[in-house]
Design an enzyme around this catalytic site. Structure first.
Site, PDB file in Angstrom:
ATOM      1  N   ARG A 158      -3.712  -2.321   7.668  1.00 16.09           N
ATOM      2  CA  ARG A 158      -4.964  -3.025   7.933  1.00 16.09           C
ATOM      3  C   ARG A 158      -5.507  -2.498   9.257  1.00 16.09           C
ATOM      4  O   ARG A 158      -4.741  -2.096  10.140  1.00 16.09           O
ATOM      5  CB  ARG A 158      -4.734  -4.532   8.028  1.00 16.09           C
ATOM      6  CG  ARG A 158      -4.157  -5.157   6.766  1.00 16.09           C
ATOM      7  CD  ARG A 158      -3.907  -6.647   6.964  1.00 16.09           C
ATOM      8  NE  ARG A 158      -3.381  -7.295   5.764  1.00 16.09           N
ATOM      9  CZ  ARG A 158      -2.074  -7.429   5.502  1.00 16.09           C
ATOM     10  NH1 ARG A 158      -1.173  -6.990   6.372  1.00 16.09           N
ATOM     11  NH2 ARG A 158      -1.671  -8.017   4.391  1.00 16.09           N
ATOM     12  N   LYS A 182       0.110  -9.833   9.036  1.00 11.43           N
ATOM     13  CA  LYS A 182      -0.397 -11.197   9.012  1.00 11.43           C
ATOM     14  C   LYS A 182       0.732 -12.203   9.180  1.00 11.43           C
ATOM     15  O   LYS A 182       1.820 -12.026   8.637  1.00 11.43           O
ATOM     16  CB  LYS A 182      -1.119 -11.458   7.681  1.00 11.43           C
ATOM     17  CG  LYS A 182      -2.477 -10.779   7.556  1.00 11.43           C
ATOM     18  CD  LYS A 182      -3.162 -11.195   6.275  1.00 11.43           C
ATOM     19  CE  LYS A 182      -4.563 -10.603   6.175  1.00 11.43           C
ATOM     20  NZ  LYS A 182      -5.237 -11.011   4.911  1.00 11.43           N
ATOM     21  N   HIS A 260     -10.915  -0.259   5.302  1.00 16.97           N
ATOM     22  CA  HIS A 260     -10.254  -0.888   4.157  1.00 16.97           C
ATOM     23  C   HIS A 260     -10.304   0.017   2.924  1.00 16.97           C
ATOM     24  O   HIS A 260      -9.420  -0.042   2.067  1.00 16.97           O
ATOM     25  CB  HIS A 260     -10.906  -2.235   3.862  1.00 16.97           C
ATOM     26  CG  HIS A 260      -9.923  -3.290   3.432  1.00 16.97           C
ATOM     27  ND1 HIS A 260      -8.855  -3.666   4.223  1.00 16.97           N
ATOM     28  CD2 HIS A 260      -9.818  -4.030   2.303  1.00 16.97           C
ATOM     29  CE1 HIS A 260      -8.149  -4.601   3.597  1.00 16.97           C
ATOM     30  NE2 HIS A 260      -8.712  -4.837   2.431  1.00 16.97           N
ATOM     31  N   ARG A 263      -7.375   2.128   3.016  1.00 19.39           N
ATOM     32  CA  ARG A 263      -6.207   1.330   2.605  1.00 19.39           C
ATOM     33  C   ARG A 263      -6.139   1.272   1.074  1.00 19.39           C
ATOM     34  O   ARG A 263      -5.068   1.409   0.481  1.00 19.39           O
ATOM     35  CB  ARG A 263      -6.311  -0.064   3.211  1.00 19.39           C
ATOM     36  CG  ARG A 263      -5.202  -1.051   2.828  1.00 19.39           C
ATOM     37  CD  ARG A 263      -5.346  -2.298   3.694  1.00 19.39           C
ATOM     38  NE  ARG A 263      -4.675  -3.473   3.168  1.00 19.39           N
ATOM     39  CZ  ARG A 263      -3.392  -3.775   3.395  1.00 19.39           C
ATOM     40  NH1 ARG A 263      -2.650  -2.953   4.121  1.00 19.39           N
ATOM     41  NH2 ARG A 263      -2.863  -4.881   2.906  1.00 19.39           N
ATOM     42  N   HIS A 286       1.563  -7.281   1.373  1.00 16.58           N
ATOM     43  CA  HIS A 286       1.030  -8.372   0.563  1.00 16.58           C
ATOM     44  C   HIS A 286       2.110  -9.431   0.340  1.00 16.58           C
ATOM     45  O   HIS A 286       3.242  -9.100  -0.025  1.00 16.58           O
ATOM     46  CB  HIS A 286       0.569  -7.854  -0.808  1.00 16.58           C
ATOM     47  CG  HIS A 286      -0.719  -7.099  -0.762  1.00 16.58           C
ATOM     48  ND1 HIS A 286      -1.141  -6.250  -1.768  1.00 16.58           N
ATOM     49  CD2 HIS A 286      -1.696  -7.057   0.183  1.00 16.58           C
ATOM     50  CE1 HIS A 286      -2.305  -5.727  -1.442  1.00 16.58           C
ATOM     51  NE2 HIS A 286      -2.669  -6.201  -0.267  1.00 16.58           N
ATOM     52  N   TYR A 295      -4.813  -3.002  -8.051  1.00 13.74           N
ATOM     53  CA  TYR A 295      -4.883  -1.547  -8.052  1.00 13.74           C
ATOM     54  C   TYR A 295      -4.559  -0.959  -9.418  1.00 13.74           C
ATOM     55  O   TYR A 295      -4.956   0.159  -9.729  1.00 13.74           O
ATOM     56  CB  TYR A 295      -3.962  -0.968  -6.970  1.00 13.74           C
ATOM     57  CG  TYR A 295      -4.417  -1.367  -5.593  1.00 13.74           C
ATOM     58  CD1 TYR A 295      -5.561  -0.818  -5.029  1.00 13.74           C
ATOM     59  CD2 TYR A 295      -3.742  -2.339  -4.858  1.00 13.74           C
ATOM     60  CE1 TYR A 295      -6.008  -1.208  -3.788  1.00 13.74           C
ATOM     61  CE2 TYR A 295      -4.187  -2.738  -3.617  1.00 13.74           C
ATOM     62  CZ  TYR A 295      -5.321  -2.168  -3.082  1.00 13.74           C
ATOM     63  OH  TYR A 295      -5.783  -2.566  -1.856  1.00 13.74           O
TER      64      TYR A 295
END
Length: 318
Positions: A158, A182, A260, A263, A286, A295
């Site tokens: 990110r 995160k 992004h 990414r 994730h 994806y």
């Protein structure tokens, strides 16, 4: 019309009072209140970083915040939700007499989010990486820009993770780097040989510049990519604008190039190359594999287009 109070409460008090009112008057669900709270807390932290407050924030600053959200790679849906929360907060503040206006009232939202993420072809990525090596006013700038782009595509980080990397993570010519994502969760991400070379070249230039700053009496930076901002590293907004310039130089439509997007390209190209979905989930950080599964839809569409374009039975009969 109520006049703005000279003793408007603090930003934190604005949020708590607004949430209390939503719970009592609008009967908002707990999850809705939690979402409002998270969004407004992020906004409040950004406002604090601008040395401003809710009571004096102009419309242009709200627009700048939304730009920073896009630069951070947040989806259209997330940005639209945050704008909605900000609008409601300022509407409440206006009704309470804390402000004479609602600076977010006439700001146009980002619109509905597309289901599938945009990605880039291998050729487009190659052109971007080549352009990054030639983008910059000085040799050090060009080395930094190359390292940023090589790292981004090699790791799928990110943008906040990329610009916030500590220099300690890159010491010792590592084959993997430790990333804090995160929620403070850490993960190990491998580096490609090209990324390692670009990173090593940048470290030499970076350390030389830092040594010159040290001799001039400045404290050394702990960031891999130092910057003049409050956090001491290159900002997400700066990198967002930089990648647009690199896209123009590469001859790639800048509208489709964001941090992004790189990414997404990292994940899509890995999947096309046969990587396991769970591995990609781990690399991207994730929490839920369902997020990563999108994806597979991108790849399905690409394969479908390939068959319809090149399969002999798909060609129209004369």
């Amino acid at each position: 019309m109520p006049k703005p109070s000279d003793t408007a409460p603090s930003d934190a008090r604005w949020i708590s009072t607004f949430l209390d009112a939503q719970a009592a008057e609008a009967n908002a669900a707990r999850n809705t209140l939690l979402a409002y709270g998270r969004d407004l807390l992020d906004f409040a932290n950004w406002v604090k970083g601008q040395s401003s407050s809710f009571a004096s924030l102009p419309r242009a600053a709200v627009e700048d915040y939304l730009v920073s959200c896009e630069a951070a790679g947040l989806s259209k849906a997330t940005r639209a939700r945050r704008l909605s929360a900000i609008r409601q907060l300022f509407r409440f503040a206006h009704e309470e007499g804390w402000r004479a206006d609602n600076p977010a009232l006439r700001i146009t939202g980002p619109g509905a989010s597309q289901r599938l993420p945009k990605t880039l072809t291998h050729d487009e990525v190659d052109r971007l990486l080549d352009a990054a090596r030639n983008k910059g006013r000085s040799p050090a700038d060009r080395l930094r820009n190359s390292a940023l782009m090589e790292l981004l595509y090699a790791t799928g980080l990110r943008v906040s993770e990329l610009v916030g990397l500590p220099v300690a993570a890159a010491r010792g010519e590592p084959k993997m780097i430790l990333v804090r994502g995160k929620g403070g969760k850490e993960r190990m991400v491998p580096l490609s040989s090209a990324a390692r070379v670009a990173l090593n070249d940048w470290l030499i230039a970076r350390d030389s510049a830092e040594e010159a700053r040290r001799k001039a009496g400045f404290a050394p930076s702990k960031a891999l990519f130092p910057g003049p901002g409050a956090d001491g590293h290159l900002t997400r907004q700066h990198f967002y604008l930089l990648i647009k310039d690199i896209a123009v130089l590469a001859g790639v439509d800048p509208a489709k190039v964001t941090p992004h997007t790189l990414r997404h390209a990292f994940a899509t190209h890995l999947l096309a190359g046969g990587a396991d979905l769970r591995v990609i989930q781990t690399l991207l950080g994730h929490a839920d594999v369902a997020t990563t599964e999108i994806y597979t839809h991108v790849l399905d569409d690409q394969l479908k287009a390939l068959v319809l374009t090149h399969h002999p039975l798909a060609k129209p009969k004369l």
